[in-house]
Design a protein around this motif. Structure first.
Motif, PDB file in Angstrom:
ATOM      1  N   LEU A 282       0.822  -1.207   0.000  1.00 16.19           N
ATOM      2  CA  LEU A 282       0.000   0.000   0.000  1.00 16.19           C
ATOM      3  C   LEU A 282       0.860   1.264   0.000  1.00 16.19           C
ATOM      4  O   LEU A 282       1.966   1.247   0.521  1.00 16.19           O
ATOM      5  N   PRO A 283       0.348   2.382  -0.521  1.00 17.44           N
ATOM      6  CA  PRO A 283      -0.922   2.501  -1.238  1.00 17.44           C
ATOM      7  C   PRO A 283      -0.844   2.113  -2.710  1.00 17.44           C
ATOM      8  O   PRO A 283      -1.852   1.950  -3.365  1.00 17.44           O
ATOM      9  N   ASP A 284       0.375   1.954  -3.226  1.00 16.07           N
ATOM     10  CA  ASP A 284       0.549   1.546  -4.621  1.00 16.07           C
ATOM     11  C   ASP A 284       1.533   0.389  -4.686  1.00 16.07           C
ATOM     12  O   ASP A 284       2.569   0.409  -4.027  1.00 16.07           O
ATOM     13  N   ALA A 285       1.231  -0.600  -5.502  1.00 15.79           N
ATOM     14  CA  ALA A 285       2.083  -1.777  -5.626  1.00 15.79           C
ATOM     15  C   ALA A 285       2.773  -1.786  -6.979  1.00 15.79           C
ATOM     16  O   ALA A 285       2.120  -1.855  -8.016  1.00 15.79           O
ATOM     17  N   SER A 286       4.110  -1.727  -6.952  1.00 12.74           N
ATOM     18  CA  SER A 286       4.869  -1.815  -8.198  1.00 12.74           C
ATOM     19  C   SER A 286       5.078  -3.272  -8.556  1.00 12.74           C
ATOM     20  O   SER A 286       4.980  -4.181  -7.711  1.00 12.74           O
ATOM     21  N   ALA A 287       5.417  -3.512  -9.804  1.00 15.38           N
ATOM     22  CA  ALA A 287       5.685  -4.879 -10.246  1.00 15.38           C
ATOM     23  C   ALA A 287       6.861  -5.471  -9.489  1.00 15.38           C
ATOM     24  O   ALA A 287       6.870  -6.661  -9.154  1.00 15.38           O
ATOM     25  N   GLU A 288       7.897  -4.624  -9.167  1.00 14.20           N
ATOM     26  CA  GLU A 288       9.064  -5.118  -8.451  1.00 14.20           C
ATOM     27  C   GLU A 288       8.697  -5.615  -7.057  1.00 14.20           C
ATOM     28  O   GLU A 288       9.174  -6.655  -6.607  1.00 14.20           O
ATOM     29  N   LEU A 289       7.827  -4.861  -6.366  1.00 10.38           N
ATOM     30  CA  LEU A 289       7.477  -5.244  -5.006  1.00 10.38           C
ATOM     31  C   LEU A 289       6.527  -6.428  -4.981  1.00 10.38           C
ATOM     32  O   LEU A 289       6.611  -7.276  -4.088  1.00 10.38           O
TER      33      LEU A 289
ATOM     34  N   ALA B 237       1.684   9.158   6.913  1.00  6.94           N
ATOM     35  CA  ALA B 237       1.631   8.570   8.249  1.00  6.94           C
ATOM     36  C   ALA B 237       0.204   8.501   8.765  1.00  6.94           C
ATOM     37  O   ALA B 237      -0.194   7.507   9.381  1.00  6.94           O
ATOM     38  N   ALA B 238      -0.575   9.549   8.515  1.00  5.07           N
ATOM     39  CA  ALA B 238      -1.959   9.559   8.996  1.00  5.07           C
ATOM     40  C   ALA B 238      -2.768   8.463   8.317  1.00  5.07           C
ATOM     41  O   ALA B 238      -3.594   7.792   8.957  1.00  5.07           O
ATOM     42  N   GLU B 239      -2.552   8.276   7.036  1.00  7.31           N
ATOM     43  CA  GLU B 239      -3.258   7.235   6.290  1.00  7.31           C
ATOM     44  C   GLU B 239      -2.876   5.848   6.798  1.00  7.31           C
ATOM     45  O   GLU B 239      -3.738   4.974   6.994  1.00  7.31           O
TER      46      GLU B 239
END
Length: 343
Positions: A43-50, A79-81
């Motif tokens: 989160l919040p975004d997933a790269s292909a590498e991860l 941090a709040a998210e």
């Protein structure tokens, strides 16, 4: 190493200037309770590498839900998210933060003390490119390269110094410091490491505790700052420390800008007590146009690019894979955050 890109998403693998802690340690581990393994959300975004890193290590990747047990966080800050996610899902037992320095999450980490979760960061993951950049800044200043690069006429002066045999102090004892000491070995420098607690560091002639910083830098020709930003290190390189350096000494900062008192640094550069400063991090950051540091000939500023995405993407993916394996019970977590000390 810090998340200064204004909340941009999916920049975690860019790293920061890999700010290292004052101690070369992965944090408490052996006595800590292990988190319960389960699905992992990126989160919040997933790269292909991860995604590949999680799956290659045997992890089960799934959208955030009640069954989520681990989180790989990819935002510079947020941090709040992240705090909201953790409040809603108490079953999450492991959180991986992207940076070496975690000052952007300081408030959240303070609240997390005693929550039973395992927190890990990228500390040490980006040590090689950051140490390489620190050495490049030092050599450029010693050899007067900023001034010579700006010259438009032939100026055959005798200015310039060698790194060989120099008296060097490194503030910090984490991955960047250790890697930097390796790079300095061929130059046969006399190196002192300043760290939070006693203990030898490979490549250093001596180590001293941070309360002896002014004494340690006395007469030093080169000071490398590679420490994390905490309440204890904020402004620790002040006017007194800068005055204790040898006349004409050079300061290189690849840790965090606020570890050095900016006004004191400007004054020492402008009056000639310092021979130069190489800064990949500044306070404030980004360094605004018109700031005095931009106008000082012997100050070389790079915009927090000691580790670029091309360099750090595979390094961060490797860190995630290592910690996914630990999360599943195979080995130790790497880069554990010491919640008591804030890094």
């Amino acid at each position: 190493m810090s998340g200064h890109d204004g909340g941009a998403r999916h920049r975690s693998v860019r790293g920061a200037a890999d700010a290292a802690p004052l101690d070369a340690t992965s944090g408490p581990d052996a006595a800590a309770a292990r988190p319960v393994p389960g699905p992992i959300a990126v989160l919040p975004d997933a790269s292909a590498e991860l995604v590949a890193a999680v799956e290659s290590a045997g992890g089960v990747l799934a959208p955030l839900g009640d069954e989520t047990r681990g989180i790989v966080w990819t935002a510079n800050d947020g941090a709040a998210e992240l705090a909201a996610v953790l409040r809603e899902r108490r079953g999450i037992g492991w959180v991986q933060l992207p940076w070496a320095g975690v000052d952007a999450f300081a408030g959240l980490l303070g609240e997390a003390r005693g929550d039973g979760r395992t927190w890990t960061s990228g500390k040490g993951a980006y040590a090689q490119p950051v140490a390489e950049h620190a050495l490049a800044l030092a050599l450029a200043l010693l050899r007067e390269l900023p001034r010579r690069a700006a010259a438009t006429t032939w100026q055959p002066d005798e200015r310039g110094r060698s790194l060989y045999g120099a008296e060097v102090v490194v503030l910090g004892a984490g991955g960047v410091a250790v890697e930097l000491l390796r790079l300095l070995e061929p130059f046969r420098v006399r190196a002192t490491v300043v760290r939070r607690r006693p203990g030898a560091v490979p490549g250093a002639e001596r180590t001293v505790t941070v309360d002896r910083l002014a004494e340690a830098v006395s007469g030093a020709e080169l000071l490398f700052v590679a420490a994390a930003l905490t309440e204890d290190t904020r402004g620790i390189v002040d006017a007194g420390v800068l005055a204790a350096l040898a006349p004409g000494a050079i300061v290189v900062n690849v840790g965090r800008g606020a570890v050095i008192e900016t006004e004191a640094l400007v004054a020492a550069l402008e009056d000639g007590r310092l021979g130069g400063a190489g800064l990949d991090v500044t306070d404030p950051e980004p360094l605004p146009a018109g700031h005095p540091l931009w106008a000082i000939e012997h100050c070389l500023v790079t915009p927090h690019v000691a580790d670029t995405e091309e360099m750090t993407a595979p390094l961060y993916a490797e860190r995630v894979a290592e910690n996914v394996r630990a999360f599943l019970g195979d080995g130790r977590f790497v880069g554990r955050i010491d919640l008591e000390h804030g890094y």
